[in-house]
Design a protein around this motif. Structure first.
Motif, mmCIF file in Angstrom:
data_model
loop_
_atom_site.group_PDB
_atom_site.id
_atom_site.type_symbol
_atom_site.label_atom_id
_atom_site.label_comp_id
_atom_site.label_asym_id
_atom_site.label_seq_id
_atom_site.Cartn_x
_atom_site.Cartn_y
_atom_site.Cartn_z
ATOM 1 N N ALA A 111 -11.657 -14.535 -1.105
ATOM 2 C CA ALA A 111 -11.118 -13.744 -2.228
ATOM 3 C C ALA A 111 -10.663 -12.356 -1.812
ATOM 4 O O ALA A 111 -10.010 -11.660 -2.587
ATOM 5 C CB ALA A 111 -12.184 -13.624 -3.316
ATOM 6 N N LEU A 165 -8.667 -9.237 -11.242
ATOM 7 C CA LEU A 165 -9.511 -9.644 -12.368
ATOM 8 C C LEU A 165 -9.119 -8.911 -13.633
ATOM 9 O O LEU A 165 -9.079 -9.475 -14.726
ATOM 10 C CB LEU A 165 -10.977 -9.368 -12.030
ATOM 11 N N MET A 166 -8.827 -7.625 -13.460
ATOM 12 C CA MET A 166 -8.432 -6.823 -14.626
ATOM 13 C C MET A 166 -7.146 -7.382 -15.238
ATOM 14 O O MET A 166 -6.983 -7.443 -16.443
ATOM 15 C CB MET A 166 -8.201 -5.367 -14.216
ATOM 16 N N ARG A 167 -6.243 -7.778 -14.342
ATOM 17 C CA ARG A 167 -4.947 -8.263 -14.853
ATOM 18 C C ARG A 167 -5.068 -9.615 -15.542
ATOM 19 O O ARG A 167 -4.277 -9.943 -16.410
ATOM 20 C CB ARG A 167 -3.924 -8.328 -13.720
ATOM 21 N N PHE A 168 -6.062 -10.411 -15.088
ATOM 22 C CA PHE A 168 -6.285 -11.685 -15.766
ATOM 23 C C PHE A 168 -6.517 -11.454 -17.257
ATOM 24 O O PHE A 168 -6.092 -12.220 -18.102
ATOM 25 C CB PHE A 168 -7.524 -12.380 -15.187
ATOM 26 N N ASP A 169 -7.256 -10.373 -17.510
ATOM 27 C CA ASP A 169 -7.660 -10.115 -18.888
ATOM 28 C C ASP A 169 -6.809 -9.048 -19.555
ATOM 29 O O ASP A 169 -7.194 -8.484 -20.568
ATOM 30 C CB ASP A 169 -9.127 -9.647 -18.907
ATOM 31 N N THR A 212 -0.525 -7.357 -1.415
ATOM 32 C CA THR A 212 -1.453 -7.916 -2.383
ATOM 33 C C THR A 212 -2.064 -6.776 -3.204
ATOM 34 O O THR A 212 -1.723 -5.619 -3.013
ATOM 35 C CB THR A 212 -2.568 -8.663 -1.648
ATOM 36 N N ILE A 213 -2.981 -7.141 -4.084
ATOM 37 C CA ILE A 213 -3.690 -6.104 -4.843
ATOM 38 C C ILE A 213 -5.184 -6.371 -4.723
ATOM 39 O O ILE A 213 -5.590 -7.500 -4.470
ATOM 40 C CB ILE A 213 -3.252 -6.069 -6.317
ATOM 41 N N PRO A 214 -5.999 -5.329 -4.888
ATOM 42 C CA PRO A 214 -7.437 -5.542 -4.752
ATOM 43 C C PRO A 214 -7.936 -6.558 -5.769
ATOM 44 O O PRO A 214 -7.372 -6.719 -6.853
ATOM 45 C CB PRO A 214 -8.034 -4.161 -5.040
ATOM 46 N N VAL A 215 -9.025 -7.225 -5.388
ATOM 47 C CA VAL A 215 -9.545 -8.302 -6.222
ATOM 48 C C VAL A 215 -9.948 -7.773 -7.607
ATOM 49 O O VAL A 215 -9.776 -8.468 -8.627
ATOM 50 C CB VAL A 215 -10.719 -9.002 -5.492
ATOM 51 N N THR A 216 -10.424 -6.528 -7.663
ATOM 52 C CA THR A 216 -10.812 -5.970 -8.967
ATOM 53 C C THR A 216 -9.608 -5.887 -9.896
ATOM 54 O O THR A 216 -9.687 -6.227 -11.079
ATOM 55 C CB THR A 216 -11.412 -4.567 -8.771
ATOM 56 N N SER A 226 -16.385 -4.946 -7.647
ATOM 57 C CA SER A 226 -15.604 -5.591 -8.706
ATOM 58 C C SER A 226 -16.436 -5.754 -9.973
ATOM 59 O O SER A 226 -15.960 -5.491 -11.084
ATOM 60 C CB SER A 226 -15.115 -6.964 -8.246
ATOM 61 N N LYS A 237 -16.417 -15.971 -18.365
ATOM 62 C CA LYS A 237 -15.213 -15.989 -17.548
ATOM 63 C C LYS A 237 -15.494 -15.546 -16.110
ATOM 64 O O LYS A 237 -14.966 -16.106 -15.155
ATOM 65 C CB LYS A 237 -14.179 -15.044 -18.188
ATOM 66 N N LEU A 262 -15.726 -3.893 -13.603
ATOM 67 C CA LEU A 262 -15.610 -4.613 -14.878
ATOM 68 C C LEU A 262 -16.670 -4.128 -15.866
ATOM 69 O O LEU A 262 -16.388 -3.947 -17.059
ATOM 70 C CB LEU A 262 -15.762 -6.122 -14.648
ATOM 71 N N ARG A 265 -15.545 -4.765 -19.546
ATOM 72 C CA ARG A 265 -14.723 -5.973 -19.598
ATOM 73 C C ARG A 265 -15.352 -7.154 -18.872
ATOM 74 O O ARG A 265 -14.667 -8.118 -18.549
ATOM 75 C CB ARG A 265 -13.343 -5.674 -19.015
ATOM 76 N N THR A 310 -8.620 -9.338 -0.375
ATOM 77 C CA THR A 310 -7.208 -9.066 -0.117
ATOM 78 C C THR A 310 -7.107 -7.929 0.891
ATOM 79 O O THR A 310 -8.087 -7.262 1.205
ATOM 80 C CB THR A 310 -6.466 -8.655 -1.399
ATOM 81 N N GLU A 352 -5.806 -5.110 0.483
ATOM 82 C CA GLU A 352 -6.152 -3.829 -0.142
ATOM 83 C C GLU A 352 -7.654 -3.654 -0.260
ATOM 84 O O GLU A 352 -8.149 -2.531 -0.193
ATOM 85 C CB GLU A 352 -5.498 -3.702 -1.521
ATOM 86 N N ASP A 353 -8.374 -4.760 -0.431
ATOM 87 C CA ASP A 353 -9.838 -4.644 -0.446
ATOM 88 C C ASP A 353 -10.332 -4.177 0.916
ATOM 89 O O ASP A 353 -11.181 -3.298 1.016
ATOM 90 C CB ASP A 353 -10.478 -5.992 -0.790
#
Lengths: 329, 764
Positions: B342, A9-13, A2-6, B316, B330, B320, B325, B344, B346-347
């Motif tokens: 939520a 979110l970055m990829r969403f945008d 998986t990838i970190p949640v941050t 997170s 959103k 951002l 961003r 993962t 990696e987190d």
């Protein structure tokens, strides 16, 4: 995995850019100028790598080529003559997270900026350097530059240039810590793009000399190479440039060259009869100066201020009675 | 060979009749009962496998132990063997030649002394033990020797605690490696958190400077150095700036969000903040992450979960915000609903790993189930299961064996979870596998380390190092790694390569000894699990010593016996070569019960070999099938060629030699030929070699409705009807790289065509 949640979110945008997103002002280069091809190659690279314009800085000196930052819709620094390298090094040192490009010309880099150039190679900072070499000072209307061929008639050499031209590739390969040296020509855009992309991906000082046409002042100079593909030597290797079938059909003069072989690279660089095009040398193991010297620690305003105070205090002339006090402090 | 007399053969005495001998041996083998005097019990004796005869005194050997747990290992070398450190010192201080040779000899003596000290229980830092050993040698060698050795000690490049191969090695080595990886993790964690804190602070600082507060006279005055403070009128400056500055206050919601994130990031308790270099100041002590049971670990994780979720949320948000961003429309709904769901892998990997050290002997079925549960939960947990006894009897009792069953069960169950890193090995090999150990500890998910300590038990006379080495050599405790991050398939993930001679059933070694005539005899013998079991007094009843006089052809080595088909065994009985404390060679025959256990051990090994791609039955079957198909195909082709050749010979004989063309093999078929011809036919339309266009703008300046740039900013004909043939020819003439080819005029009525066609010719 998986990838970190941050990152999620970055990829969403995540924004996808087109070539136009990187286009700054309208170019004022002459029609037919090779700088246009270089600009296109760089813009294509930015798009294909998905680079955010706000994370890129183009630094230049003075000359036709140094107008480059104006035509990129990114951060840019149109510097002073010959000083593109120190400015770029400062930017990189302060903001190692940014992609820093240097656009410099044969006069800017190899003449007034030569000292900075040599030491920039030795520092091996992670910069992508594009030397736009058109063999002449074009912005100031045709004076001989260090790379002007012997015998070239110009405003400063009306009877022809007396000296042999400086070879920027040979010079770069002769400096300690050179880590990426390549040569491209503006009239083979596919290979130009591949080389610029490889330079960008290399971690270190990637130096690309791009031989380009100056249709205004030297319109015929590169004609023999344009007319006769056999006068261009394409350097190919699995770790270097790989030609598409179309290019391979046109440019039949090819040689397999391992970019790790510096001795062979120097030999190729010094060849006079053909223009070698490709990656001459690449050594990914040479450390970057910013990694050696950068602390990696954030620099809060207090620390920056304290550092500046200390530096400036060293040169401050204090009133007589307070010198000792400040020195002691 | 170190220690003990040389290996010799038992002297021969006259024995009973051969028939009676065979009968007695067969009865023992089948029933485990001794009949007659010729079968001697080994109970009470101290036998060891003949291949281990040379390893009596380990302190005189240079091998991986003792090791030094390196403090502040910067390059990942968290553990070094004493020998490698001594080699480094010698490399640095010993000059070439005789002088260096003397120094080398002294330092190697010191190394030997140091080993003896550690073997006898000395503990401490390498630098201290070095001094101690130097002082001890100086008693014989004088003050100069001590000075020399102390001088060399000062050149030690590393320091740390020295430990020998004992029952504590697995837990201490793993814990030390774990601390090393956690330190690296802490650095990365602080770097990232500090970066975010800095970015958030900068936002607030910038907001303040632009705010009304930032434009107050006293704020402006604080921004100017002491020296020039009197040169400005800050009241005027404040008024001036106030007039021109935009009302750009930070929105309340954003300020609250940023301040909340800063607060959460600053008061974290996951890692201890490094002194003086961090923006983080912990209010409370950091959490403990080392436990001795999985249940405790689960409890601790559950208690800290809400804090962890909050921290990830703050990170997170901060990331951002730092990137500019954060879009409230959103992201607010996302963060309002943010929870553990939520997170993962990696987190979780950003935070410290939990280390659980368990003794396999203390784990019952319930604890084993919890271990599996923890490992399947994707938690950042590293479990060390230390096995003390690999030859334990089955819980069924009544003579049933459970050799290595407990560890094997756990490892195979966990391997079925697919995303758990597994390293199984023995203490003796732990130093060699330190790289894999680090890989497992750095793995983002859970990891299991199953290690046999070789701990000296009252049932064995071997030191722990030899016990654990013999366990691996005999396949009693197999070494393997399963690394889910190494690739998507078993071939990438599973490796048996750390076992000795993994391609064989048993490792084959050379055994040399002196026979009765004191002549050197060299044999190749296998080291089987039976050789390992012979060291354990609990199983002495399964062996019977056969006097030299009664050795016979029916006695065959264990590995040979196991390779026989059971129906072919006949009267043959398996034997192993052992030595007593005087290094006299004996043969012991083995009963069928133990051989059954040995056979099962070999079958388990075969299963592992298959997983490791060695003698894989599926691959071998496929290979055989493909080979048969290939041979069949070739045979058919051969026959076809023969038949063809025979037919041609007949035709040639009749009418000469006609040319035969087989459709599809030689010239292209008619349809294909037509297609190719159509492709190659020159078109009358103008065209551009777009890929070679160098974007020089010449053509687009002539007519940008006819010429245009594609998505790569290279020219193509956008609309041929939007311009004239003249424009095309002119564009071709000015094109710097000559990639425009005018073709033929589309409008026959265009004026001046004759001349234009002539001008276009060089570019066609």
């Amino acid at each position: 995995m998986t990838i970190p949640v941050t990152q999620c979110l970055m990829r969403f945008d995540e924004e996808h850019h087109s070539l136009e997103d990187y286009q700054g002002g309208v170019q004022r280069w002459c029609n037919g100028c090779g700088d246009n091809a270089i600009l296109t190659a760089v813009q294509r690279l930015c798009r294909d790598e998905g680079l955010s314009p706000e994370r890129m800085v183009f630094v230049s000196g003075i000359g036709c080529s140094s107008r480059f930052p104006h035509y990129m819709s990114t951060y840019g620094f149109h510097g002073i003559h010959g000083r593109a390298f120190p400015i770029a090094e400062g930017v990189k040192m302060a903001r190692p997270d940014l992609h820093v490009f240097v656009n410099t010309g044969d006069g800017d880099c190899c003449s007034i900026g030569a000292a900075h150039w040599i030491h920039a190679i030795r520092y091996n900072m992670n910069l992508t350097v594009l030397l736009h070499d058109n063999f002449v000072y074009g912005l100031t209307k045709k004076q001989a530059s260090p790379t002007s061929p012997k015998g070239l008639k110009s405003n400063t050499t009306p009877r022809g240039a007396d000296l042999e031209a400086l070879n920027p590739i040979s010079v770069t390969l002769g400096v300690q810590n050179a880590s990426f040296v390549a040569q491209a020509v503006d009239w083979i855009p596919e290979v130009l793009y591949d080389i610029v992309a490889a330079a960008y991906r290399h971690k270190g000082f990637s130096f690309v000399r791009i031989i380009q046409r100056c249709p205004e002042f030297l319109p015929k100079m590169l004609e023999p190479w344009l007319q006769d593909p056999s006068k261009t030597l394409l350097l190919t290797h699995e770790n270097g440039v790989q030609l598409s079938p179309d290019m391979a059909r046109i440019y039949k003069n090819q040689r397999e060259h391992d970019p790790l072989d510096i001795d062979r690279a120097r030999e190729i660089a010094s060849s006079d009869d053909v223009i070698p095009v490709g990656i001459l040398y690449r050594n990914p193991d040479i450390p970057c100066y910013e990694d050696l010297r950068g602390s990696g620690q954030p620099r809060p305003a207090e620390r920056i201020r304290a550092g500046l105070e200390a530096e400036l205090d060293a040169f401050t002339v204090w009133p007589d009675d307070s010198t000792a006090k400040h020195a002691a402090a | 060979m170190t220690g003990g007399p040389p290996l010799t053969c038992e002297s021969q005495t006259i024995g009973p009749e051969p028939a009676a001998t065979l009968q007695g041996q067969a009865v023992f083998h089948l029933t485990g009962s001794r009949s007659g005097d010729e079968l001697e019990s080994i109970e009470g004796g101290t036998f060891r496998p003949a291949l281990l005869a040379g390893y009596r005194d380990l302190s005189r050997l240079r091998y991986d132990y003792p090791v030094v747990l390196v403090e502040s290992a910067a390059d990942g070398a968290f553990v070094r063997s004493l020998s490698s450190i001594v080699d480094d010192v010698l490399q640095e201080v010993a000059p070439p030649g005789m002088e260096g040779e003397r120094l080398r000899r002294q330092v190697l003596r010191l190394e030997c002394e140091l080993r003896s000290l550690v073997r006898d229980g000395a503990k401490g830092m390498l630098s201290d033990l070095w001094e101690k050993a130097a002082a001890s040698l100086a008693v014989d060698g004088g003050e100069s020797v001590e000075q020399i050795l102390s001088h060399t000690g000062a050149r030690l490049s590393v320091d740390g605690e020295v430990i020998d191969c004992d029952h504590e090695v697995p837990s201490r080595l793993v814990a030390h490696a774990w601390r090393t990886t956690q330190q690296q993790k802490a650095r990365r964690f602080h770097d990232e958190v500090n970066r975010l804190l800095q970015a958030l602070s900068d936002i607030l600082r910038a907001a303040f400077i632009h705010s009304e507060g930032g434009r107050r006279p006293e704020s402006l005055q604080a921004g100017v150095g002491d020296l020039h403070r009197d040169d400005f009128d800050f009241d005027v400056m404040s008024r001036l700036l106030g007039k021109s500055a935009p009302a750009d206050e930070l929105p309340v919601a954003r300020r609250e969000r940023i301040e909340w994130a800063i607060d959460v990031l600053k008061r974290q308790r996951f890692f201890e903040p490094p002194v003086g270099t961090s923006l983080v100041q912990a209010a409370e002590l950091p959490y403990e992450y080392r436990f001795s049971s999985c249940a405790e670990t689960m409890t601790a994780f559950g208690e800290r979960l809400s804090e962890l979720v909050e921290f990830v949320k703050a990170m997170s948000m901060a990331a951002l915000e730092a990137d500019g961003r954060y879009l409230e429309a959103k992201h607010d709904p996302f963060f309002d609903a943010f929870g553990e769901h939520a997170l993962t892998l990696e987190d979780l990997a950003l935070f410290p790993d939990y280390l659980v050290c368990i003794d396999a002997g203390d784990t019952d079925a319930a604890e084993s189930a919890v271990v599996t549960e923890v490992l399947s939960s994707d938690l950042p947990v590293k479990v060390l299961v230390q096995t003390e006894d690999v030859l334990e009897e089955s819980s069924l009792g009544a003579g049933h064996f459970g050799f290595g069953m407990r560890s094997m069960q756990l490892a195979s169950t966990v391997m079925g979870l697919h995303d758990v890193f597994i390293l199984q090995t023995t203490s003796s090999n732990l130093y060699q596998l330190r790289g894999q150990l680090l890989t497992g500890l750095e793995y983002a998910g859970p990891a299991l380390f199953s290690i046999f300590s070789g701990s000296a038990s009252p049932a064995s006379d071997l030191p722990p190092y030899l016990t654990s080495a013999a366990a691996m050599e005999s396949r009693a405790f197999v070494a393997f790694t399963y690394d889910p991050a190494a690739g998507p398939d078993l071939a990438s993930r599973f490796s048996l390569e750390d076992n000795p001679q993994p391609e064989f059933d048993w490792p084959i070694e050379d055994l040399e000894y002196a026979d009765e005539a004191l002549q050197r005899v060299k044999e190749q013998v296998a080291f089987t699990i039976v050789d390992f079991i012979v060291c354990d007094r609990r199983y002495a009843r399964h062996f019977a010593r056969i006097p030299r006089s009664q050795w016979n052809e029916n006695m065959i080595p264990v590995d040979e016996w196991l390779s026989l088909d059971p129906s072919d065994v006949g009267q043959r009985v398996p034997h192993v070569n052992v030595v007593d404390e005087h290094n006299v060679l004996y043969r012991l025959i083995v009963d069928a019960k133990l051989m059954q256990a040995a056979r099962r051990c070999r079958e388990i090994w075969h299963g592992l070999q298959e997983l490791g791609g060695i003698h894989n039955s599926h691959a071998e079957r496929l290979l055989a099938r493909e080979k048969a198909a290939w041979e069949e195909e070739k045979q058919r082709e051969l026959e076809s060629l023969r038949a063809e050749a025979a037919a041609t010979a007949v035709v040639e004989g009749a009418v000469g030699a006609p040319q035969v063309t087989v459709a599809g093999e030689g010239a292209p078929g008619p349809e294909l030929a037509v297609e190719e011809a159509a492709e190659e036919a020159p078109s009358d339309d103008p065209w551009i070699e777009t890929k070679r266009c160098s974007t020089c703008n010449e053509c687009t300046l002539i007519n940008d409705r006819m010429f245009a740039y594609d998505e790569n900013k290279q020219a193509y004909f956008k609309d041929l009807d939007a311009g004239t043939f003249r424009e095309i020819v002119e564009a071709a003439e000015v094109c710097q790289v000559a990639v425009i080819h005018p073709g033929k005029p589309r409008n026959p009525n265009e004026p001046g065509l004759e001349e234009l066609i002539e001008r276009a010719k060089p570019f066609q």
